[in-house]
Design an enzyme around this catalytic site. Structure first.
Site, PDB file in Angstrom:
ATOM      1  N   SER A   1      33.695  15.098  42.111  1.00 34.05           N
ATOM      2  CA  SER A   1      34.848  15.829  41.598  1.00 34.05           C
ATOM      3  C   SER A   1      35.930  15.940  42.681  1.00 34.05           C
ATOM      4  CB  SER A   1      34.369  17.198  41.114  1.00 34.05           C
ATOM      5  OG  SER A   1      35.342  17.836  40.353  1.00 34.05           O
TER       6      SER A   1
ATOM      7  N   ASP B   1      31.453  13.325  30.382  1.00 37.11           N
ATOM      8  CA  ASP B   1      32.387  14.078  31.226  1.00 37.11           C
ATOM      9  C   ASP B   1      33.805  13.852  30.700  1.00 37.11           C
ATOM     10  OD1 ASP B   1      33.943  15.173  33.208  1.00 37.11           O
ATOM     11  OD2 ASP B   1      32.952  14.144  34.864  1.00 37.11           O
TER      12      ASP B   1
ATOM     13  N   HIS C   1      30.916  17.191  32.831  1.00 34.53           N
ATOM     14  CA  HIS C   1      31.276  17.074  34.246  1.00 34.53           C
ATOM     15  C   HIS C   1      30.180  17.629  35.146  1.00 34.53           C
ATOM     16  CE1 HIS C   1      33.859  16.548  37.638  1.00 34.53           C
ATOM     17  NE2 HIS C   1      33.990  17.839  37.878  1.00 34.53           N
TER      18      HIS C   1
END
Lengths: 196, 389
Positions: free
Chosen positions: B157, B322, B355
């Site tokens: 991320s 995600d 995610h």
């Protein structure tokens, strides 16, 4: 190495940029990266194959070829290779167009359905061929678009694709006079090097 | 509390603090004259100082990536599933470093720290830091630890953005890069989510323009709301549906605005719990760092051009469900790396967790990470033996 991969290895230009569609465990790429110093990438969809490539250091990208090659620029590779997979796609003809858009040249190998053993299976026994080389039943085979050595030549002719060279192998055998003389009958694997 | 430390855990770890006196010039034009970075290390640095892996944390992460601080800890560090002896990031072979980024609230200098120049808590006056600033500060930490080159830098991320920045800014200082569930820049939708999160914090009456600490209060409602929103975006439609469905707390609808559905209760709990461990100003600042990151901007959006300088091998991983950092975003980085002729591999892992999947030890994901780092380790060994000759 498989006889067809051996021939491709001979045809690859050193230090070229190569894209291998359906690279499997990266056998060919690993070889030509080492021997020809090519800058190579494999496209693959099978998770186990991808992990094997990663582990052996072969650059591999997860990619669903049924979605095309739209993310690659025109002529962004010197060579696009596809071994034993063209017959598994919904529209091999369109994929071939895409390969020749992305690559300046292409090398394609496929199982020659015109091989004498297949003819015996179908012509005499009346069954779809199942062999060590093509170990699938008609209902579970990934090979949905079989063609013969001749069929591919015709397709190239129709599309105005130049056949730079071709080769035929039977198992581990290559360069035998009878295979060269009648590839459509005696080659298990057809190998074509083509360009626009 | 762990009854006993699992065999594949790094065990009890103690954070360390590095103090820096040399001013750090920030992207915003300001400078930090001095600052602290808190970090943890796992495993042993080899004699050649070549087996270090840097872990870059995401929005709400910190330096405590693995192991336990004491036997009273309820949970191990945030990425304990991947870091430890025999795990994907194998501490029996690698020396792993994870730090809390500048502006964080885990012990590195940030909005909750004392500003030595004013003698007051920084609060809202803490400058907005960027991914670029973090990479500078991480490089300085590496300098103090006498680590010239990382064998790998790994992050998911926002952490993945730091890894990407490393590969561009200090191409000589890393051999391999692992970028997980990340993006070359945020999408408009992502920036929009971040703005709602920031607004919910700044509109909390307890926020006091960020000086809530001086007022001895906390914008708990705003921060909780921001977290609730974020949390929804980190989960997939399916994972949220499977977890809660329309399960209700009571048999009948209550026809009021208390909790009817379990998902409401879950979100309130998540929001509330977050306010106890995280600082609102840090949340504001970290979301801005996300928004600002766009390394390709300086080359008119041509990421491949910017990545031309990179020297490391890359592994990119994305997760099928995600939608906050979708596989397509990772593929933008992959395509740019291919265009630039870099050594890159990419796996798109089937996962139901959205995610959040990047924090789960999914077998295929861990196998890809293990395989890539095995390769990194082999290269390291062959390099060491060449050096020895």
């Amino acid at each position: 190495m498989r006889a067809d991969l051996d021939i491709i290895n001979e045809w690859v230009q050193p230090k070229s940029r190569v894209l291998d569609l359906g690279c499997g465990e990266g056998e060919l790429l690993s070889h030509i990266i080492g021997s020809k110093e090519v800058q190579g990438y494999g496209l693959e969809i099978d998770a186990a194959h991808i992990n094997q490539c990663i582990e052996s250091g072969v650059p591999v990208l997860e990619h669903d070829l049924d979605k095309g090659l739209g993310n690659f620029d025109n002529e962004s590779f010197d060579l696009v290779v596809m071994t034993h997979a063209l017959q598994q796609f919904r529209r091999p003809d369109l994929l071939l167009d895409e390969m020749l858009r992305v690559g300046k040249e292409c090398i394609i190998t496929f199982p020659n359905f015109g091989h004498w053993r297949n003819r015996i299976h179908l012509g005499l026994k009346g069954h779809m061929p199942v062999s060590e080389f093509l170990p699938y039943n008609w209902y579970d085979t990934p090979n949905i678009h079989f063609c013969t050595f001749k069929d591919f030549e015709h397709l190239c002719q129709e599309k105005g694709i130049k056949i730079l060279r071709s080769a035929a192998v039977d198992g581990q055998l290559r360069d035998r006079w009878w295979i060269k003389a009648m590839p459509n009958l005696f080659s298990e694997t057809a190998i074509f090097h083509v360009s626009r | 509390m762990p009854d006993k430390i699992p065999a594949d855990s790094v065990g009890i770890v103690t954070p360390q603090v590095a103090h820096f006196d040399q001013a750090l010039s920030l992207s915003c034009g300001l400078e930090l004259t001095q600052y602290d970075l808190i970090y943890e290390t796992y495993g042993t640095l080899n004699a050649e100082r070549s087996n270090a892996i840097l872990i870059c944390h995401a929005l709400s992460g910190d330096h405590h990536a693995a192991g336990f601080h004491s036997m009273d800890d309820k949970k191990p560090g945030w990425w304990d599933s991947a870091i430890g002896p025999g795990k994907a990031i194998d501490t029996s072979r690698f020396f792993v470093i994870c730090l809390n980024n500048l502006g964080g609230c885990g012990g590195s200098t940030g909005p909750t720290s004392m500003n030595s120049e004013t003698g007051k808590v920084w609060g809202a006056d803490f400058p907005i830091v960027t991914v670029e600033d973090w990479v500078e500060s991480q490089a300085r930490l590496a300098d103090t630890l006498a680590i010239d080159t990382f064998t790998a830098i790994v992050g998911g991320s926002l952490g993945g953005m730091q890894v990407l920045q490393w590969s561009i800014r200090y191409p000589e200082r890393l051999k391999s890069a692992v970028i997980i569930a990340s993006a070359p820049k945020l999408s408009t939708q992502n920036i929009a989510f971040n703005e709602v999160a920031r607004q919910s914090i700044s509109r909390d009456p307890e926020f006091h323009q960020g000086d809530y600490q001086a007022q001895q209060t906390l914008p708990k409602n705003g921060l909780g709301l921001a977290r609730m929103l974020g949390h929804i975006t980190y989960l997939s439609t399916d994972s949220l549906g499977e977890k809660f469905g329309r399960t209700m707390r009571h048999e009948e609808y209550q026809y009021n605005y208390d909790i009817d559905f379990e998902v409401e209760s879950y979100l309130r709990y998540q929001g509330e719990a977050f306010t106890k461990r995280f600082d609102a100003n840090t949340y504001m600042l970290m979301t801005k760092a996300l928004d600002y990151f766009d390394p390709a901007a300086k080359a008119d959006g041509d990421l491949a051009k910017v990545l031309a300088v990179a020297k490391c091998d890359f592994l990119l991983v994305s997760f099928s469900t995600d939608w906050r950092f979708s596989p397509e975003r990772s593929e933008e980085i992959v395509d740019a790396l291919v265009k630039a002729g870099k050594h890159v591999s990419y796996a798109k892992v089937e996962a139901s967790q959205g995610h959040d999947a990047f924090l789960f030890p999914l077998p295929r994901y861990m196998a890809a990470l293990t395989g890539f780092l095995n390769r990194t380790h082999k290269n390291l060994l062959s390099h060491n033996s060449k050096e020895a000759k």
